[in-house]
Design an enzyme around this catalytic site. Structure first.
Site, mmCIF file in Angstrom:
data_model
loop_
_atom_site.group_PDB
_atom_site.id
_atom_site.type_symbol
_atom_site.label_atom_id
_atom_site.label_comp_id
_atom_site.label_asym_id
_atom_site.label_seq_id
_atom_site.Cartn_x
_atom_site.Cartn_y
_atom_site.Cartn_z
ATOM 1 C CE LYS A 84 13.754 6.249 -1.173
ATOM 2 N NZ LYS A 84 12.606 5.318 -1.204
HETATM 3 C C1 E4P Z 1 13.360 3.256 -3.859
HETATM 4 O O1 E4P Z 1 13.907 3.668 -2.854
HETATM 5 C C2 E4P Z 1 11.917 3.236 -4.087
HETATM 6 O O2 E4P Z 1 11.236 3.046 -2.903
HETATM 7 C C3 E4P Z 1 11.462 2.178 -5.056
HETATM 8 O O3 E4P Z 1 12.511 1.412 -5.548
HETATM 9 C C4 E4P Z 1 10.456 2.653 -6.024
HETATM 10 O O4 E4P Z 1 10.234 1.729 -7.007
HETATM 11 P P1 E4P Z 1 8.884 1.561 -7.840
HETATM 12 O O5 E4P Z 1 9.169 2.001 -9.220
HETATM 13 O O6 E4P Z 1 8.623 0.090 -7.765
HETATM 14 O O7 E4P Z 1 7.824 2.365 -7.147
#
Ligand code: E4P
Length: 219
Positions: A84
């Site tokens: 990522k």
């Molecule tokens: C995606 O890969 C992220 O880990 C996640 O959806 C982040 O979302 P949040 O806005 O709840 O932190």
């Protein structure tokens, strides 16, 4: 549609794995910071627990060169690991380089259609628009899913649309409607989404009616 678990909670991953519904896991620095122990060992354990799943692991370095090196090192932790990287202009060059190197990427923190197009043009495996974080500031986040779906189909890009930052069952519904290839769901939302009060009531009613006739053996 593929379903990923948005967590680094190993116990929850093991539990959900049993259902056969989980196609992967998305971790991030926040999730890993909540889990106890060595993050490297945890990532390896998650990757091993779901050998056929796709496990996203985010870089934590900031400078592009360091991100590049870290991405390569994280990718070595498991064959099913996808890296990522935040959708930031500073990283576009190394994203292109990593793709050439054969490293699979999930571009995270995507908030606009143009960002999604740029990353799809580079040929990343996944783009993760953050639906909930738009909603947090009173903007309809799901619209981005519909727009990205249209863009991907219009230009024939192979990049998969991964609905992220899911805040509730409604977002799950919208991600299906928008034709997301993947959704990453927090454990508590998947638990909620997997149940329906009318199903529970229906089971109770059938059970009560069945007990009225007093038959013990069937068939
Ligand atoms: C995606 O890969 C992220 O880990 C996640 O959806 C982040 O979302 P949040 O806005 O709840 O932190």
């Amino acid at each position: 549609m593929k379903i990923f678990l948005d967590t680094a909670d190993f116990k929850a991953i093991e539990t959900w794995k049993e259902t056969g519904l989980i196609d992967g896991v998305t971790t991030n620095p926040t999730h890993l910071s909540k889990a106890k122990g060595d993050p490297t060992k945890l990532v390896q354990a998650i990757a091993k627990a779901l050998p056929k799943g796709v496990i996203s692991v985010e870089v934590t370095e900031k400078k592009p060169d360091a991100v590049y090196k870290q991405a390569k090192a994280i990718a070595k932790l498991g064959k099913n690991i996808v890296i990522k990287i935040p959708c930031h202009a500073d990283y576009y060059g190394i994203i292109a380089k990593l793709i050439k190197d054969g490293v699979k990427l999930n571009i995270t923190l995507v908030f606009s259609l143009v960002q999604a197009l740029l990353m799809s043009k580079l040929g990343v495996q996944y783009i993760s628009p953050f639906v909930g974080r738009w909603d947090d500031i009173d903007v309809e986040g799901v619209e981005l899913l519909y727009n990205i779906r249209h863009m991907l189909d219009e230009y024939g890009y192979q990049t998969q649309l991964l609905a992220a930052s899911i805040r509730g069952v409604r977002h799950f519904h919208e991600a299906i409607m928008a034709g997301a290839d993947v959704i990453t769901v927090p454990v508590e939302i998947l638990e909620k989404a997997s149940r329906h009060v009318l199903t529970d009531q229906g089971i109770e009613k059938f059970d009560a009616d069945w007990k009225k006739i007093g038959i013990r053996k069937f068939p």
